[in-house]
Scaffold this motif. Structure first.
Motif, mmCIF file in Angstrom:
data_model
loop_
_atom_site.group_PDB
_atom_site.id
_atom_site.type_symbol
_atom_site.label_atom_id
_atom_site.label_comp_id
_atom_site.label_asym_id
_atom_site.label_seq_id
_atom_site.Cartn_x
_atom_site.Cartn_y
_atom_site.Cartn_z
ATOM 1 N N ASN A 21 -7.615 -16.322 -42.812
ATOM 2 C CA ASN A 21 -7.337 -15.751 -44.131
ATOM 3 C C ASN A 21 -6.448 -16.638 -44.994
ATOM 4 N N PHE A 22 -6.052 -17.788 -44.456
ATOM 5 C CA PHE A 22 -5.220 -18.704 -45.246
ATOM 6 C C PHE A 22 -6.029 -19.851 -45.847
ATOM 7 N N VAL A 23 -7.360 -19.824 -45.731
ATOM 8 C CA VAL A 23 -8.146 -20.901 -46.351
ATOM 9 C C VAL A 23 -8.862 -20.398 -47.600
ATOM 10 N N GLN A 24 -8.926 -21.272 -48.586
ATOM 11 C CA GLN A 24 -9.669 -20.983 -49.805
ATOM 12 C C GLN A 24 -11.165 -20.989 -49.500
ATOM 13 N N LYS A 25 -11.890 -20.142 -50.170
ATOM 14 C CA LYS A 25 -13.350 -20.189 -50.048
ATOM 15 C C LYS A 25 -13.884 -21.219 -51.048
ATOM 16 N N ASP A 26 -14.899 -21.943 -50.640
ATOM 17 C CA ASP A 26 -15.595 -22.864 -51.541
ATOM 18 C C ASP A 26 -14.715 -23.975 -52.095
ATOM 19 N N ASN A 27 -13.653 -24.330 -51.403
ATOM 20 C CA ASN A 27 -12.882 -25.496 -51.830
ATOM 21 C C ASN A 27 -12.660 -26.385 -50.616
ATOM 22 N N ARG A 28 -13.611 -27.256 -50.401
ATOM 23 C CA ARG A 28 -13.647 -28.027 -49.154
ATOM 24 C C ARG A 28 -14.174 -29.434 -49.413
ATOM 25 N N SER A 29 -13.869 -30.321 -48.487
ATOM 26 C CA SER A 29 -14.405 -31.687 -48.564
ATOM 27 C C SER A 29 -14.706 -32.156 -47.155
ATOM 28 N N VAL A 30 -15.315 -33.337 -47.053
ATOM 29 C CA VAL A 30 -15.741 -33.822 -45.738
ATOM 30 C C VAL A 30 -15.376 -35.297 -45.588
ATOM 31 N N MET A 31 -14.960 -35.642 -44.390
ATOM 32 C CA MET A 31 -14.490 -36.985 -44.066
ATOM 33 C C MET A 31 -15.060 -37.291 -42.681
ATOM 34 N N GLY A 32 -15.330 -38.552 -42.405
ATOM 35 C CA GLY A 32 -15.853 -38.843 -41.071
ATOM 36 C C GLY A 32 -15.722 -40.296 -40.708
ATOM 37 N N HIS A 33 -15.969 -40.583 -39.432
ATOM 38 C CA HIS A 33 -15.825 -41.940 -38.897
ATOM 39 C C HIS A 33 -17.075 -42.341 -38.134
ATOM 40 N N SER A 34 -17.621 -43.506 -38.481
ATOM 41 C CA SER A 34 -18.731 -44.087 -37.730
ATOM 42 C C SER A 34 -19.933 -43.129 -37.753
ATOM 43 N N MET A 35 -20.425 -42.657 -36.611
ATOM 44 C CA MET A 35 -21.492 -41.651 -36.629
ATOM 45 C C MET A 35 -21.088 -40.460 -37.498
#
Lengths: 281, 281
Positions: B138-152
């Motif tokens: 319940n402490f996360v915003q809905k629809d406000n997200r991003s994505v980060m990744g490494h290699s695969m």
């Protein structure tokens, strides 16, 4: 005198280089590894101080460099960081699996049969390793060094400082073993009962005389080792000898690397204050 | 819909809490773990954005939280960070040892027999995991997200963004697989040859139409994967579709966590810019 160094790995990190080396140690009578971070500003004409980091039971040379995040602060301050292995690993047969007792070298010089041949981590860390670093790496300052450690290695940092006034410019410990009663199962292998006091941080600080050791301790309040060791007795002993100690009890934190990575920056700032005010460049 | 979450571990770090959870995934048809960092300022009345971090081949849920050092920046910016496992680990028998091909789930939805039952990491990451996080915490915003990744997982971050305009506020990748030719040995298990293009970041960006994805890429110049993949072709394709990409080629760095920990702060600053300008609180 150490034999030649072998480079096990070298990886760029925060503009500097994170190395792992191996060498034959005359003290440990086996090969031993250590990590070394060379910050970006280090060179023969711009020599840098050295922090020695003593890791805890079960750690190898990898955990510090992978999990503490120290490289950012070593790069910012221009400090070389050396992390020895925690016991004479290569003196043991590869199988059967190594026991906790075999890993618990405790940063002492063992005197009991079966252990005294190799378990000399105290002399390795305070003499041979320092000599090796200052002779083999032309970008480190001589005689401008400090010591930091965690858990068993926090005990190591404290006793190496307390037994060698002036050897280190300052000392800090994350959740150290404040005394040796809680580690009796390991000490009994290494040291005769009447001599254990010579390796006990609480007993050593009670009798300490010498220049300020600038000791800083960070201690999580949820750390399970608080049930086994007694920071309050250590602090009483420091009060008796009027030895400077900054003791930081911090709510919510436990004993591991998540605690260390949270406070490693503060610890590097503490060390930088003493290492960088030195005239010994 | 996911079943209840089980807490595997919870440790204080930089004032917040680093969790590992386990849940049964309907998409993967097995239990799956993910890490979740809750920053200190998060609460039901002060909801925070979420970064999803997709790790590379051979990683579990542990490497990101132990080795990247992200928690400092997640705590500074007030961002929740979720790190899923990299393949449907619990669908495999415990022995014999898991092969690289079995670990290479590639953040796609497999369509070939023997793989299509469990290897649905794309749908898991872009649908089920997001739903789980936004419903259960319940402490996360809905629809406000991003994505980060490494290699695969950098490839995963790129294709999840490119296939879902608007799903993420921004995207960044450390040393991603820029195309799939260099990963053909894995793709052949998962996807029919004529469909591989639908999962290839270079092909997807060439045809991208939609809101800006705010892509940032960090790439070490000494990275061995540069011999297997082609950032230049990816950048040509981005030029064709006029898609914003910030590509940072950095001398001296290789492919691993020492590279990531050096640049994770810059990446969090990049994400914070887009996540914190959102009105979606």
């Amino acid at each position: 005198m150490s034999s030649d160094l072998q480079t096990i790995s070298a990886v760029k990190c925060f503009g500097g280089q994170q190395f792992i080396y191996s060498h034959y140690s005359e003290t440990l009578k086996c090969t031993s590894k250590f990590s070394l971070y060379c910050p970006p500003q280090a060179s023969e004409s711009n020599k840098v101080p050295v922090i020695y980091f003593l890791s805890g039971l079960t750690s190898s040379v990898k955990e510090l460099i992978q999990q503490s995040g120290f490289q950012k602060y070593a790069a910012q301050h221009g400090i070389c960081v050396v992390g020895p292995d925690t016991f004479p690993r290569d003196a043991l047969p590869i199988s059967p699996p190594i026991t906790r007792a075999q890993m618990a070298a405790m940063y002492v010089d063992a005197e009991t049969p079966g252990w005294s041949d190799h378990y000399k981590m105290y002399s390795y860390v305070t003499v041979e390793l320092i000599k090796t670093i200052e002779e083999k790496f032309n970008f480190v300052q001589k005689d401008n060094r400090s010591v930091m450690g965690h858990s068993m290695g926090g005990h190591g940092a404290l006793i190496c400082s307390l037994r060698n006034p002036g050897l280190y410019k300052c000392c800090s410990a994350f959740a150290p073993l404040y005394n040796l009663e809680g580690a009796a199962e390991f000490m009994v292998n290494l040291i005769q009962a009447e001599n254990v006091k010579d390796w006990d941080a609480t007993k050593l600080i009670r009798n300490y005389k010498g220049p300020s050791l600038n000791i800083r301790i960070d201690q999580g309040a949820e750390d399970y080792i608080l049930g086994m060791f007694s920071p309050d007795r250590f602090l009483s002993a420091a009060l008796e000898s009027k030895t400077t100690v900054s003791f930081n009890l911090i709510e919510g934190y436990d004993h591991g690397w998540f605690f260390i990575k949270t406070f490693i920056e503060d610890n590097f700032n503490h060390h930088a204050k003493f290492l960088k005010s030195s005239n010994n460049h």
